[in-house]
Design a protein around this motif. Sequence first.
Motif, short mmCIF file in Angstrom:
data_model
loop_
_atom_site.label_atom_id
_atom_site.label_comp_id
_atom_site.label_asym_id
_atom_site.label_seq_id
_atom_site.Cartn_x
_atom_site.Cartn_y
_atom_site.Cartn_z
N PRO A 1 0.83 -1.21 0.00
CA PRO A 1 0.00 0.00 0.00
C PRO A 1 0.86 1.26 0.00
N LEU A 2 0.57 2.22 -0.87
CA LEU A 2 1.40 3.42 -0.99
C LEU A 2 0.64 4.69 -0.62
N GLN A 3 -0.59 4.82 -1.06
CA GLN A 3 -1.33 6.05 -0.73
C GLN A 3 -2.82 5.77 -0.69
N LEU A 4 -3.48 6.42 0.28
CA LEU A 4 -4.92 6.31 0.43
C LEU A 4 -5.53 7.62 -0.03
N LEU A 5 -6.52 7.51 -0.90
CA LEU A 5 -7.04 8.69 -1.56
C LEU A 5 -8.55 8.66 -1.47
N THR A 6 -9.19 9.81 -1.24
CA THR A 6 -10.64 9.83 -1.32
C THR A 6 -11.10 11.00 -2.16
N ASP A 7 -12.24 10.83 -2.82
CA ASP A 7 -12.86 11.95 -3.54
C ASP A 7 -14.09 12.40 -2.77
N SER A 8 -14.14 12.11 -1.48
CA SER A 8 -15.21 12.40 -0.53
C SER A 8 -16.38 11.44 -0.71
N HIS A 9 -16.42 10.73 -1.81
CA HIS A 9 -17.48 9.76 -2.04
C HIS A 9 -16.95 8.36 -1.77
N ARG A 10 -15.80 8.06 -2.32
CA ARG A 10 -15.21 6.74 -2.16
C ARG A 10 -13.76 6.88 -1.72
N TRP A 11 -13.25 5.79 -1.13
CA TRP A 11 -11.82 5.73 -0.83
C TRP A 11 -11.14 4.82 -1.85
N PHE A 12 -9.92 5.20 -2.23
CA PHE A 12 -9.12 4.40 -3.14
C PHE A 12 -7.77 4.14 -2.49
N LEU A 13 -7.21 2.97 -2.74
CA LEU A 13 -5.86 2.67 -2.30
C LEU A 13 -4.98 2.55 -3.54
N LEU A 14 -3.91 3.32 -3.57
CA LEU A 14 -2.92 3.15 -4.63
C LEU A 14 -1.85 2.22 -4.08
N ALA A 15 -1.63 1.14 -4.77
CA ALA A 15 -0.72 0.13 -4.22
C ALA A 15 0.03 -0.56 -5.34
N TRP A 16 1.20 -1.07 -4.98
CA TRP A 16 1.96 -1.89 -5.90
C TRP A 16 1.42 -3.31 -5.78
N CYS A 17 0.90 -3.83 -6.90
CA CYS A 17 0.30 -5.17 -6.87
C CYS A 17 1.37 -6.18 -7.27
#
Lengths: 334, 316
Positions: free
Chosen positions: A183-199
Motif C-alpha cells: 500500500p502506498l497512498q490512500l485517496l478519497t474523492d469524498s465519495h469513495r476511498w481508493f488505495l494506490l498500491a503496488w500489486c
Amino acid sequence: MAENAGDRMVRMLALIAYLEKNRGVPVEQVAEHFGVSTGQVLQDVDTLWVSGTPGYLHGDLIDFAADDREHHILTLTDARGMDRPLRLGPHEALALLTALRSLQASPGLTDDAVLASTTEKLAGAAGQAAQAAEAVDVEAPSSSGADTATHLPTVRRAVKKGRQLALRYVSASDTTSERVVDPLQLLTDSHRWFLLAWCHRAAGLRQFRLDRMLDATMLEARIDDHPDVALPGSAQPELKSAPWHVRLVLAPRARWVAEQYPVATVTDLEEGRFAVELDVVDLAWLHNLVLGLGPDVLAVEPPDVAEGLRVRARSALEAYAQAGLVEDLPGPVL
Amino acid sequence: MDRVPAAERLLDLVIALSHTRHRMTKGEIRRQVNGYADAASTESFDRMFERDKDQLRALGIPIVTLTDSAHEDDVGYRIDTTEYTLPPVDFTPAEVGVLSLAAQVWQDSSFAAESRRGLTKLRAVSDLSDPGEHAGLALRVRGPDAAFAELLEAITDRIAVEFTYRTARTGTSAQRTVEPWRLVAKDRGWYLIGFDRDRQAQRSFRLSRITTKVRRIGERGAVQIPSRIEVPPVTTTEVVLALVPERASALRARAEPSEHHAAPSDRDVVRLTVTDIDRFAEQVAGYADSVLVLEPAELRSAVLARLRAATAWGEN
C-alpha cells in the motif's frame, strides 16, 4: 501554468516573515517548507533584494547576507519592517476551513484529534475572515460510507506502518481475486476511498476501491521500496498504455465527468452539450461509467465500443423482460 | 528600461503603503513607487493602480482610503499595519501536515488557488510539517461551482437572489427566487439551502443545476436566516435485487440474503439499504444483466432508463 503575480507576492512577504524568525536556513529547506523549487526561492530572494521603500537606495532595500547567499544559505539582514506575517483573507480562510471540514466528514476521520485542533486554531487565527465559513457546511457522504469504513482502519494502519496487505478484491469487471499489495497512498474523492498500491501479482501500480474489497488483512512483511513509482495524486484511473481512445458526447449536467476524470480533451458543443475524449485502460471501467450515466450520454465512439455497450444493455433489458419486470413501467417494452 | 514584473510592483506598493507616515496620494504613488513609472498615461496609471489595489485587498491586505479634510477630492492610501497582521498562532508539525493536506483537497475552482495561498501565509509562522498519523492520506474533491461565491456573498449580505434552475427529475428549467441561508457540500455536489419564495417553503438547490448568473433581488438585510435550519433528513430506501450466482460480490458484501416472489428461480435475491437512488442506479446499471432490480419500482425505472439509452449509442 505561470504563477499569478499576487500569489508570488504573498509568498515573498511570507519569506520575509519566515526568514526573520529562522536565520541562516539552507535554500533547499526553505524550498521544501514552501513547496516550491529552489530556483523559485532564489528568484524570489533576488526580487526581495531590490525591493524596499521609495528611494530604493542602499538603506531603503530589503537585505540579505551576500556571503551566505553564495553558499545557498538565506540570512535576512534587513526586513525593512515587513516581517509581520500577513493575515488570511476571507476566501483563503473559507477554502482551508472547508477543506478541513471535508476531511473531517470523510469516513474514518470524523474523530481525528489533530484535524479538530487544526480547525480550531485556524478559525481563531483567521478571526473575522472565518465568518463567511459559518454559512458553509460539509456533510459526510451518505452512500458507501459504512462498507468502506470496514476496511479503512486496516488499510490506513498498513499505509502508515509500511506493511503489506492481503486483499480479496472484486475488479471493475466483477471478478474476484486474491492479491498481495504494497500500500502506498490512500485517496478519497469524498465519495469513495481508493488505495494506490503496488500489486505483486500484476507487478505494477494499481488502484483499489475500498468498497470493492471483500477482505483486507495486514501482513507481517514490510513493503518493498518503489523509488520509480510516481503517485498520480488524484482519484483517477491510470493512463499508462491505454489501449482504448473513446469519445463521448455528454449532456450539460454530466459536466462533472470532465472534471472528475482525466479526459484528454473537452470540446464544447451547442446548447451546453460537450464532448470528452478519454484514454481507457480497462473497458469494464468505461462500461460502468457510461452505463451509469445513461441518458446523459448522447453518443459513443468508436463504433466497436458503442456496440459492446449496446450488447450489454440489450442483454440486461432482455433479462428484465424475461423476468416480467418491465410491464408495470412506462417506456417502450421490448 | 525593462518593465517591472507585476509581483515586484505589488510588493513595492505594499512596502510603500506600510511605511508612509500618513498616506500616499495617487500622484505620489505614480512618481515614487517602483513600477508605476511604466504607465504611459494618467489613464493607464489609474487602471493599473485600481487593479493592483483591488488585487491587494483580495489578497487580504487592508488598504485604507484617507481623504484630506481640507481637499476632499485629494484621496490618499495607507496600509493599516495592525489589521495587516496574522494573530499569533502556534501550529504543531502534525497540524502543519494537516494544513498541507487541506491545501491539496480542491481539484479545481478558485478554492484550489486560495487554499494554497492561505497555506503559504501560515507557513510563514510555522515549522516544517510532519505528516505523522496522516502519512499517505489524501482527499481530492471538486471545488464549488461558479455560483458559489455570489451565493455566499448574498448570504452574508442577507439579500434574496434569482436564478434559472433545472430540476433533476424532469430536466425542465424555471426561474426561482430564493432567500439564501446556507451552502452545503454533500456527496459529489454543492447545495444551496434557502426559502423558495414561489413555493413558500424551504428547498435545496444543487449548484451545478443553476444555469444562469445569480442576480440579487431587493434590499440588503431583507433576508432573515433562521437560527436553526432543519436539514432534510437523509432518507434511506430498502432495495431488493436478483443477482446471477457468483457475480456482484462487492454488492453481496453489503447485502443480506433474502427472498422475493418476482425473482427468477436461477438468481440469488439480496436486500440492502441505500441512501441515494440515483447514485445507486448508476452502480447497478454498470452490472447490466448480472443484477436485476426487483424493488423499488423507482430504482428499476432509473436503471431501465439508463439501459435503454445505451441501446441507441453508435446507431447513427
